[in-house]
Write a protein that holds these residues in place. Structure first.
Motif, PDB file in Angstrom:
ATOM      1  N   PRO A 341     -60.227 -22.120  19.609  1.00  0.00           N
ATOM      2  CA  PRO A 341     -61.248 -21.657  20.555  1.00  0.00           C
ATOM      3  C   PRO A 341     -60.797 -20.443  21.355  1.00  0.00           C
ATOM      4  CG  PRO A 341     -60.012 -23.415  21.550  1.00  0.00           C
ATOM      5  CD  PRO A 341     -59.405 -23.207  20.179  1.00  0.00           C
ATOM      6  N   TYR A 342     -59.632 -19.885  20.996  1.00  0.00           N
ATOM      7  CA  TYR A 342     -59.123 -18.734  21.737  1.00  0.00           C
ATOM      8  C   TYR A 342     -60.045 -17.536  21.554  1.00  0.00           C
ATOM      9  CZ  TYR A 342     -55.234 -21.916  21.208  1.00  0.00           C
ATOM     10  OH  TYR A 342     -54.457 -23.045  21.192  1.00  0.00           O
ATOM     11  N   GLU A 343     -60.682 -17.482  20.397  1.00  0.00           N
ATOM     12  CA  GLU A 343     -61.665 -16.440  20.116  1.00  0.00           C
ATOM     13  C   GLU A 343     -63.025 -17.081  19.880  1.00  0.00           C
ATOM     14  OE1 GLU A 343     -59.766 -12.826  17.827  1.00  0.00           O
ATOM     15  OE2 GLU A 343     -59.435 -14.682  16.736  1.00  0.00           O
ATOM     16  N   SER A 344     -64.037 -16.312  20.144  1.00  0.00           N
ATOM     17  CA  SER A 344     -65.405 -16.808  20.058  1.00  0.00           C
ATOM     18  C   SER A 344     -65.782 -17.237  18.637  1.00  0.00           C
ATOM     19  CB  SER A 344     -66.366 -15.715  20.540  1.00  0.00           C
ATOM     20  OG  SER A 344     -67.701 -16.076  20.283  1.00  0.00           O
ATOM     21  N   PHE A 345     -66.629 -18.271  18.569  1.00  0.00           N
ATOM     22  CA  PHE A 345     -67.203 -18.743  17.303  1.00  0.00           C
ATOM     23  C   PHE A 345     -68.405 -17.884  16.895  1.00  0.00           C
ATOM     24  CE2 PHE A 345     -69.674 -22.037  14.866  1.00  0.00           C
ATOM     25  CZ  PHE A 345     -68.712 -22.328  13.916  1.00  0.00           C
ATOM     26  N   GLU A 346     -68.745 -16.937  17.742  1.00  0.00           N
ATOM     27  CA  GLU A 346     -69.968 -16.155  17.565  1.00  0.00           C
ATOM     28  C   GLU A 346     -70.059 -15.437  16.218  1.00  0.00           C
ATOM     29  OE1 GLU A 346     -73.707 -15.383  18.571  1.00  0.00           O
ATOM     30  OE2 GLU A 346     -72.324 -16.597  19.741  1.00  0.00           O
ATOM     31  N   PRO A 347     -68.976 -14.865  15.675  1.00  0.00           N
ATOM     32  CA  PRO A 347     -69.113 -14.185  14.376  1.00  0.00           C
ATOM     33  C   PRO A 347     -69.614 -15.103  13.256  1.00  0.00           C
ATOM     34  CG  PRO A 347     -67.069 -13.533  15.418  1.00  0.00           C
ATOM     35  CD  PRO A 347     -67.629 -14.651  16.246  1.00  0.00           C
ATOM     36  N   VAL A 348     -69.243 -16.383  13.301  1.00  0.00           N
ATOM     37  CA  VAL A 348     -69.709 -17.324  12.278  1.00  0.00           C
ATOM     38  C   VAL A 348     -71.222 -17.505  12.410  1.00  0.00           C
ATOM     39  CG1 VAL A 348     -69.416 -19.613  11.278  1.00  0.00           C
ATOM     40  CG2 VAL A 348     -67.480 -18.500  12.424  1.00  0.00           C
ATOM     41  N   ILE A 349     -71.662 -17.703  13.655  1.00  0.00           N
ATOM     42  CA  ILE A 349     -73.097 -17.854  13.911  1.00  0.00           C
ATOM     43  C   ILE A 349     -73.829 -16.569  13.545  1.00  0.00           C
ATOM     44  CG2 ILE A 349     -74.829 -18.259  15.712  1.00  0.00           C
ATOM     45  CD1 ILE A 349     -72.650 -19.873  17.209  1.00  0.00           C
ATOM     46  N   GLU A 350     -73.243 -15.446  13.928  1.00  0.00           N
ATOM     47  CA  GLU A 350     -73.870 -14.145  13.691  1.00  0.00           C
ATOM     48  C   GLU A 350     -74.048 -13.870  12.199  1.00  0.00           C
ATOM     49  OE1 GLU A 350     -75.624 -10.558  14.856  1.00  0.00           O
ATOM     50  OE2 GLU A 350     -75.030 -12.284  16.072  1.00  0.00           O
ATOM     51  N   LEU A 351     -73.086 -14.288  11.398  1.00  0.00           N
ATOM     52  CA  LEU A 351     -73.188 -14.065   9.950  1.00  0.00           C
ATOM     53  C   LEU A 351     -74.431 -14.759   9.391  1.00  0.00           C
ATOM     54  CD1 LEU A 351     -72.119 -13.072   7.237  1.00  0.00           C
ATOM     55  CD2 LEU A 351     -70.600 -15.070   7.173  1.00  0.00           C
ATOM     56  N   VAL A 352     -74.665 -16.012   9.801  1.00  0.00           N
ATOM     57  CA  VAL A 352     -75.823 -16.742   9.290  1.00  0.00           C
ATOM     58  C   VAL A 352     -77.111 -16.189   9.892  1.00  0.00           C
ATOM     59  CG1 VAL A 352     -76.792 -19.029   8.858  1.00  0.00           C
ATOM     60  CG2 VAL A 352     -74.335 -18.769   9.131  1.00  0.00           C
ATOM     61  N   GLN A 353     -77.066 -15.834  11.172  1.00  0.00           N
ATOM     62  CA  GLN A 353     -78.276 -15.309  11.823  1.00  0.00           C
ATOM     63  C   GLN A 353     -78.692 -13.967  11.229  1.00  0.00           C
ATOM     64  OE1 GLN A 353     -77.106 -15.416  15.992  1.00  0.00           O
ATOM     65  NE2 GLN A 353     -78.109 -17.391  16.305  1.00  0.00           N
ATOM     66  N   GLN A 354     -77.726 -13.085  10.995  1.00  0.00           N
ATOM     67  CA  GLN A 354     -78.078 -11.797  10.385  1.00  0.00           C
ATOM     68  C   GLN A 354     -78.565 -11.994   8.952  1.00  0.00           C
ATOM     69  OE1 GLN A 354     -75.637  -8.328  10.714  1.00  0.00           O
ATOM     70  NE2 GLN A 354     -75.031  -8.736  12.830  1.00  0.00           N
ATOM     71  N   ALA A 355     -77.937 -12.921   8.245  1.00  0.00           N
ATOM     72  CA  ALA A 355     -78.354 -13.185   6.863  1.00  0.00           C
ATOM     73  C   ALA A 355     -79.785 -13.701   6.807  1.00  0.00           C
ATOM     74  CB  ALA A 355     -77.402 -14.191   6.222  1.00  0.00           C
ATOM     75  N   ALA A 356     -80.181 -14.460   7.831  1.00  0.00           N
ATOM     76  CA  ALA A 356     -81.518 -15.066   7.842  1.00  0.00           C
ATOM     77  C   ALA A 356     -82.628 -14.027   7.913  1.00  0.00           C
ATOM     78  CB  ALA A 356     -81.634 -16.036   9.017  1.00  0.00           C
ATOM     79  N   VAL A 357     -82.335 -12.863   8.509  1.00  0.00           N
ATOM     80  CA  VAL A 357     -83.392 -11.857   8.711  1.00  0.00           C
ATOM     81  C   VAL A 357     -83.148 -10.577   7.917  1.00  0.00           C
ATOM     82  CG1 VAL A 357     -83.963 -12.748  10.998  1.00  0.00           C
ATOM     83  CG2 VAL A 357     -82.220 -10.958  10.790  1.00  0.00           C
ATOM     84  N   ASP A 358     -82.004 -10.452   7.284  1.00  0.00           N
ATOM     85  CA  ASP A 358     -81.671  -9.237   6.529  1.00  0.00           C
ATOM     86  C   ASP A 358     -82.479  -9.207   5.228  1.00  0.00           C
ATOM     87  OD1 ASP A 358     -80.479  -7.268   4.890  1.00  0.00           O
ATOM     88  OD2 ASP A 358     -78.535  -7.548   5.845  1.00  0.00           O
ATOM     89  N   PRO A 359     -83.288  -8.179   5.010  1.00  0.00           N
ATOM     90  CA  PRO A 359     -84.103  -8.120   3.788  1.00  0.00           C
ATOM     91  C   PRO A 359     -83.274  -8.025   2.508  1.00  0.00           C
ATOM     92  CG  PRO A 359     -84.268  -6.068   5.045  1.00  0.00           C
ATOM     93  CD  PRO A 359     -83.560  -7.043   5.911  1.00  0.00           C
ATOM     94  N   LYS A 360     -82.013  -7.596   2.624  1.00  0.00           N
ATOM     95  CA  LYS A 360     -81.171  -7.485   1.436  1.00  0.00           C
ATOM     96  C   LYS A 360     -80.564  -8.828   1.018  1.00  0.00           C
ATOM     97  CE  LYS A 360     -79.822  -2.642   2.148  1.00  0.00           C
ATOM     98  NZ  LYS A 360     -78.658  -1.724   2.318  1.00  0.00           N
TER      99      LYS A 360
END
Length: 681
Positions: A341-360
């Motif tokens: 937990p020393y670094e944020s978990f946000e990149p993992v969430i961000e990967l799925v969130q960006q993938a969900a809306v990325d047209p590619k």
């Protein structure tokens, strides 16, 4: 030398008791903030619940079936059960001694538990109204005239046992303490600097006569039953989802394993309960305080006492991802790590969130073992499906004590059009893998995340885990094969980069250990550092003993059970075992092999346990970039240098705190520091 002799193998069950004792030490440690100590004590109670429901229950079944075969540590089931119950009773006595000390310390801080007889008139009026309006409607007494009419009582729930008489006739009654209400009731006080509480069962005791006006109440006491949760699953069921739902119902009816009662419980009530539950005297735990200390978790979260807790952790931004908005561009550029937990978990969430809306993006595939209740990752997967992406999720229905959550998750994901896989026969899927397929330049580019821990944004705040992001094609090929395997074709596959249990993971570990022996024979340095939750597997232990005898220097960071004996002359003098128990739960699995100077470093979802190597789908993956290797090795070296939270295993299997007169170094605190974290990059 036959390393499979019992004298070389420490009992895993007894080793676990030692581990929970190390957690209890944190509750006893006055250098920890007071409410954090209360939290650690609650954790020891919760840990013990699970251990009794599974490990003790399994052992009792063996005894009842008449099994006499010795285990790897040389114990017959009856011997081990007797030893285990004796150790558990000792541990429980220590828990309640610690609880008494905590109560005194809490009172000094203005937090106290009031006895019924010490209530003020104002407090009595308050409780009378609270009982009438909130508690009374939820209570349903059950009257019992004889042992064989004893009702099926819920697992791990609190009950009042009442002994009654009427016209020289004796009978018994039980009342379930409502779990819809908080167990701790806050009382009005005249002093704003103090807060007073009372346990809900004490309130109910005070007003019991309302239910038994025609009877004489002879005795009233609290008790709690722990039931067997080690229930078999029909792996061959036609519909595993229905089988799991039925399994959960069967688990509620598991046989009683433990009875917890108050220390001065009425003897007749005690004997009645033991007879009704068909338990032995050794299965009864008389406690010097409230039954079930898990309520201390609620105390540890009281508002307004921030000074009695650790300073809030604000994870550092994952520095491998600084400077870009497009997460795909970052991962494509080079492999990246995130150390939670020393670094944020946000990149993992961000990967799925960006993938969900990325047209590619055309497809997302992911394994799920445990997730949080309101998981942002699950929400992103649902959005992806709604946006027309092909979403495939393997949900492990057999994740112990998360079965109900995962059944609901399967139904929810199916409802929105995700392709949901589950129910592989005889294996659990414990691997942590995520793959996003994206169309780039008329070809599919795969983006991979692999981790040592679950896709759970909440536990990522308190569990130490490391995840790696990569867009390398050979990793993409392997993870594609992995998801094809999860469709049910459990056949051996040739892997480019990863090793996968139960196919070749054990063989890979053995090969890596033996290579260090080879390096020593060549006159080079042999060195292994392995970090995991548990070391139980006898085959791996044998290889480590052989490596130690050959001169390989081995450091093992094992949080929980460790069945290997370290530091023994002519056996394991080159092996050191430490256990870190601190603010965060050490969960990452890291494996370092010196390899004659050409370091090999791996992360994994697997511990060195038979279940991980033989009965689960697990993934071991290499960290290849030199800067990422150095960063992880630095983290391992800091952990190995801990002189505050580290305990070193002694040759007899016991643990002692690592102490140093020269410096006080607490690894988890060091890793929290932003300047130190930056240095590792």
């Amino acid at each position: 030398m036959n390393y499979k002799e019992s004298k070389y193998y420490n009992s895993k069950q007894l080793s676990w008791i030692k581990f929970n004792g190390r957690v209890l030490e944190e509750a006893q440690d006055e250098s920890n903030p007071l409410l954090e100590r209360a939290k650690f004590l609650a954790i020891t109670a919760s840990n013990l619940d699970e251990f009794v429901m599974v490990r003790v229950a399994r052992l009792k079944k063996k005894v009842n079936l008449g099994v006499t075969k010795q285990d790897k540590a040389g114990y017959k089931p009856q011997q081990l059960l007797a030893e285990l119950l004796a150790r558990i009773h000792e541990l429980v006595a220590e828990q309640y001694s610690c609880f008494a000390d905590l109560l005194t310390s809490l009172e000094r801080e203005g937090i106290s538990f009031t006895r019924i007889e010490d209530l003020t008139e104002k407090q009595r009026l308050f409780l009378e109204q609270y009982f009438t309006e909130s508690i009374y409607p939820l209570l349903t007494p059950l009257t019992i005239t004889q042992v064989d009419s004893f009702p099926l009582l819920s697992n791990k729930k609190l009950y009042l046992a009442v002994r009654l008489t009427k016209d020289q006739e004796e009978l018994f009654s039980v009342i379930k303490i409502p779990d819809a209400l908080s167990r701790i009731v806050e009382l009005p006080t005249v002093d704003d600097e103090k807060r007073e509480f009372i346990l809900i069962e004490e309130v109910i005791k005070e007003y019991l006569e309302i239910f038994y006006s025609d009877y004489q109440i002879e005795a009233v006491d609290i008790f709690r039953i722990t039931r067997n949760a080690d229930i078999e699953i029909d792996e061959e069921a036609e519909d595993i989802l229905l089988e799991m739902e039925d399994y959960l119902k069967r688990r509620k009816r598991g046989f009683p394993v433990r009875l917890e009662v108050e220390e001065k419980m009425d003897d007749q009530l005690k004997q009645f309960l033991l007879a009704a539950l068909e338990l032995d005297q050794a299965d009864r735990y008389e406690v010097a305080g409230p039954v079930d200390l898990t309520f201390l978790l609620e105390i540890s979260q009281l508002e307004g006492y921030e000074q009695l807790r650790f300073e809030p952790l604000v994870p550092q931004p994952a520095q491998d991802f600084n400077g870009y908005d497009d997460i795909f561009a970052q991962i494509k550029e080079r492999d990246r790590l995130a150390n939670h937990p020393y670094e944020s978990f946000e990149p993992v969430i961000e990967l799925v969130q960006q993938a969900a809306v990325d047209p590619k993006v055309v497809a997302i595939k992911q394994t799920i073992y445990r997730v949080s209740e309101d998981s942002p990752i699950i929400e992103a997967l649902i959005k992806a499906a709604e946006n027309g992406k092909q979403v495939t999720v393997f949900v492990e229905l057999k994740a112990r004590f998360d079965e109900e959550n995962n059944i609901a998750l399967v139904k929810r994901l199916k409802k929105v059009g995700c392709q949901v896989l589950y129910g592989l026969v005889d294996v659990k899927v414990h691997a942590k893998a995520l793959m996003v397929s994206r169309v780039e330049n008329d070809r599919i580019k795969r983006y991979i995340h692999l981790s040592t821990g679950n896709y759970n944004d909440q536990t990522a705040k308190v569990y130490t885990d490391i995840g790696m992001f990569t867009a390398k094609d050979d990793f993409g090929v392997d993870i594609s094969k992995l998801f094809n395997l999860l469709r049910g074709s459990l056949t051996a596959i040739d892997w480019e980069k990863i090793a996968v249990a139960p196919f070749n993971l054990r063989e890979n570990f053995i090969k890596l250990i033996r290579n260090e022996i080879k390096q020593v024979k060549l006159g080079k340095e042999g060195r292994i550092i392995a970090k995991m939750n548990a070391l139980v597997d006898q085959g791996i232990i044998t290889e480590l003993y052989r490596a130690s005898k050959a001169g390989v220097k081995i450091d093992l960071i094992v949080r929980g059970m460790c069945c290997l004996y370290s530091g023994r002359n002519k056996l394991s003098e080159n092996i050191r075992v430490i256990s870190i128990v601190g603010r965060f739960l050490e969960h990452s699995r890291v494996f370092y092999f010196h390899n004659g100077g050409a370091t090999k470093l791996f992360l994994a979802s697997a511990d060195w346990r038979p279940r991980n190597l033989n009965r689960r789908i697990e993934v071991l993956f290499p960290v290849e970039e030199e800067d990422l290797k150095e960063r992880i090795i630095n983290t391992l070296e800091i952990i190995l240098s801990d002189t505050v939270k580290a305990r070193k295993q002694q040759p007899d299997g016991t643990y002692q705190r690592v102490e140093s007169e020269e410096r006080q170094l607490e690894a988890q605190q060091i890793l929290l520091l932003p300047e130190i974290t930056s240095f590792f990059y």
